[in-house]
Design an enzyme around this catalytic site. Structure first.
Site, short mmCIF file in Angstrom:
data_model
loop_
_atom_site.label_atom_id
_atom_site.label_comp_id
_atom_site.label_asym_id
_atom_site.label_seq_id
_atom_site.Cartn_x
_atom_site.Cartn_y
_atom_site.Cartn_z
N PRO A 350 1.63 77.79 45.89
CA PRO A 350 1.43 79.24 45.73
C PRO A 350 2.70 79.98 46.15
CG PRO A 350 0.17 78.44 47.61
CD PRO A 350 0.86 77.24 47.02
N ASP A 524 6.35 79.27 50.30
CA ASP A 524 5.04 78.64 50.07
C ASP A 524 4.01 79.33 50.96
OD1 ASP A 524 2.82 76.97 50.06
OD2 ASP A 524 4.00 75.11 50.04
N HIS A 525 3.11 80.05 50.32
CA HIS A 525 2.16 80.86 51.09
C HIS A 525 1.14 80.02 51.85
CE1 HIS A 525 0.52 84.48 52.51
NE2 HIS A 525 0.55 85.21 51.40
N ARG A 526 1.10 78.73 51.59
CA ARG A 526 0.20 77.88 52.39
C ARG A 526 0.77 77.68 53.79
NH1 ARG A 526 0.15 72.71 48.59
NH2 ARG A 526 2.35 73.17 48.82
N ILE A 528 3.72 79.70 54.99
CA ILE A 528 4.44 80.87 55.51
C ILE A 528 3.66 82.14 55.19
CG2 ILE A 528 6.57 82.23 55.19
CD1 ILE A 528 7.83 79.37 54.49
#
Ligand code: CAO
Length: 552
Positions: A350, A524-526, A528
């Site tokens: 993501p 990477d929104h998982r 950060i």
């Protein structure tokens, strides 16, 4: 050579049925009994066979046309007088006495307690046909005329409805079984009085919906006869096979294609031959996976590259040459490899991209000065070298950017290897400057120049490109403002850099010309959060704005 008309033969009570597939085209040589078109009603599909042999001169119907008995299908150039004579008359009548419909069969109670046997009704010349779909299971509550199973012959498929309402106590058939008239399908517990109601309804299907007597066109294909079914509510689409002609179902079975995963592009979502072909091509090209392949993918699923998108449209198959001259060129090895990696990373991670600007006026002046001083040594200090050092400092301050995901665990790295995207004639590669925290700007500039040359010469080895913690992709030498770089997995962030330009900046009293460098940080929104990403970018920019901060 006589010109012969081929018409729709007696298809019983089928009225105004839609042509959903054309199976022949002008110029084809056809045989008697060869399927010409597929027509479809609510509950059944059938192929209409030819009454003539010869060469197709004209096709008189198109997909979507409604046809009836006697509708003109083709003009065929026949082989001789005998054939012509036959053609002059109406298509041969059906050979065998046909059932008025595939009515729900009258029920025969098997016990006093409201248990009834539901059997296959009179389905005409269908003899020993295969069960290809089962819509119900023990425990289901069913309605009268609800479809229980689909059976299929060579040329037609149809759904068999229930003669009774009630609860299925026992289901007596399974996929692949052969059934015929009278075969026991299910034992159904009916409510009190339900049998009495159900039986008359089942015995008078023609009232509920006039049904064709028989779909077979010619004696030769009597086995293809297709009794129609009483009209009834279609059963839920979930878990059902999509509409497809028997030929397509057969093709799908032969190729091992799960038909329920193929997106049909025909009328009412019907699966056509081109859909099956497109599905196979997409799977073979690695653009999609079947559910079975996905299930068999290594643990970790999508993160391991096993992700798939059932139901995704097949890749468009376009005959480009129809629109103008084209040349086909096989993609190079690097492009194929990097393409597959980029695709996986784009799909699995993501991504979010933050844009910011760094004021590099002073740094650029310093770089120019350095290069002037070093002119004789031949080492060119690049802006990218400064950015690599700034990346190291930012990774130290925000350690979650120097991490990789391993399942639910974060692997925090204590080393600082920075990759940089390099454009080569063969495609994109990412050489890595190892231990950039321990190297000075000049050494980094030197190593970068060597690695970039090796990249362009196609001489990078795997060791040159592995172990990266963070990547910088610089398009600064080319131009542009901002872009959204794709994270180089298993890293969790990448910095995209575009061309710096002089912009007016307000210093509190006046606008000053400042050299601004556009930054695009994808993360990477998982791993950060947005706030951390914004802080990283601000910090990175502040380092470039005043490089002395690196020493703090
Ligand atoms: N703004 C303005 N000018 C810039 C700049 C920036 N951000 N970055 C570099 N430049 C200038 C340089 O100063 C140099 O000018 P001079 O020749 O006058 O000194 C010129 O652009 C060319 O620089 P360069 O490309 O040789 O050097 P580099 O360190 O900037 O880049 C390398 C080296 C290997 C990264 C680069 O050649 C390259 O391949 N870039 C493309 C990377 C890429 O494809 N990224 C996309 C990945 S996603 O598809």
């Amino acid at each position: 050579m006589a010109m012969l008309e081929v018409k729709v033969p007696d298809i019983g009570d089928f009225k105004d049925v839609a042509v959903i597939e054309l199976l022949v085209k002008v110029g084809d040589t056809i045989q008697i009994d060869q399927s010409l078109v597929t027509v479809e009603s609510d509950k059944a599909s059938m192929e209409i066979p030819s009454t003539q042999a010869g060469v197709v001169k004209e096709v008189k119907v198109a997909v979507g046309d409604k046809v009836n008995e006697g509708s003109l299908l083709l003009i065929v150039e026949g082989a001789g007088a005998g054939t012509a004579a036959a053609a002059a008359s109406a298509p041969a009548p059906v050979a065998a006495p046909a059932p008025a419909a595939a009515p729900a069969a009258p029920a025969a109670p098997v016990s006093g307690g409201g248990l009834v046997d539901v059997v296959v009704p009179d389905i005409g010349d269908f003899d020993e046909v295969s069960v290809i779909e089962v819509f119900v299971k023990a425990g289901d509550t069913i309605r009268v005329e609800q479809s229980l199973i689909t059976v299929e012959s060579d040329k037609a498929s149809m759904e068999i409805p229930s003669s009774h309402a009630g609860v299925i106590k026992e289901l007596k058939v399974k996929l692949g079984d052969k059934v015929a008239k009278g075969t026991l399908l299910a034992v159904v517990q009916t409510a009190a009085g339900a049998v009495a109601v159900a039986a008359p309804a089942a015995s008078a299907p023609a009232v509920a919906a006039p049904a064709p007597a028989q779909a077979a066109a010619a004696p030769a294909v009597a086995s293809a006869s297709l009794p129609a079914l009483p009209a009834h509510e279609p059963t839920a689409a979930k878990g059902r096979l999509p509409h497809a002609s028997p030929t397509i179902r057969k093709l799908a079975r032969e190729l091992g294609v799960p038909l329920d995963e193929v997106k049909g592009s025909g009328p009412k979502g019907r699966v056509l031959e081109s859909d099956v072909q497109g599905f196979v091509k997409a799977v073979m090209a690695g653009q999609m996976q079947t559910t079975a392949q996905k299930a068999a993918a290594p643990a970790g699923g999508a993160a391991s590259g096993g992700g798939a998108f059932p139901g995704l449209l097949a890749w468009p198959q376009v005959d480009f040459a129809k629109f103008g001259p084209v040349e086909r060129k096989e993609m190079g090895r690097i492009k194929k490899i990097s393409g597959a990696n980029l695709h996986r990373n784009w799909v699995v991670i993501p991504h979010v991209t933050n844009h910011d600007d760094a004021d590099i006026t002073d740094l650029e002046a310093f770089r120019v000065l350095l290069n002037k001083e070093n002119e004789k040594s031949g080492v060119k200090v690049t802006m990218l070298a400064f950015m690599i050092k700034a990346a190291v400092a930012a990774l130290k301050k925000f350690p979650e950017f120097n991490a990789s995901l391993d399942g639910d665990t974060l692997v925090m790295k204590q080393y600082f290897h920075i990759g940089f995207a390099a454009d080569t004639p063969n495609g994109l590669v990412v050489p890595v400057i190892k231990d950039a925290d321990k190297k000075g700007i000049v050494q980094i500039s030197l190593e970068m120049a060597e690695l970039a040359k090796k990249a362009r010469d196609g001489k990078l080895g795997p060791a040159d490109m592995s172990g990266g913690c963070f990547t910088i992709s610089s398009l600064g030498g080319i131009g542009g403002r901002y872009f959204t770089p794709i994270i180089n997995a298993p890293e969790v962030a990448i910095m995209g850099v575009c061309k710096s330009q002089i912009e007016p900046k307000w210093d509190g009293k006046a606008f000053q010309p400042r050299l601004m460098l556009p930054l695009s940080l994808s993360w990477d929104h998982r791993v950060i959060d947005g706030a951390a990403a914004a802080r990283f970018n601000v910090y990175f920019a502040s380092l470039l704005a005043d490089f002395r901060r690196i020493a703090l």
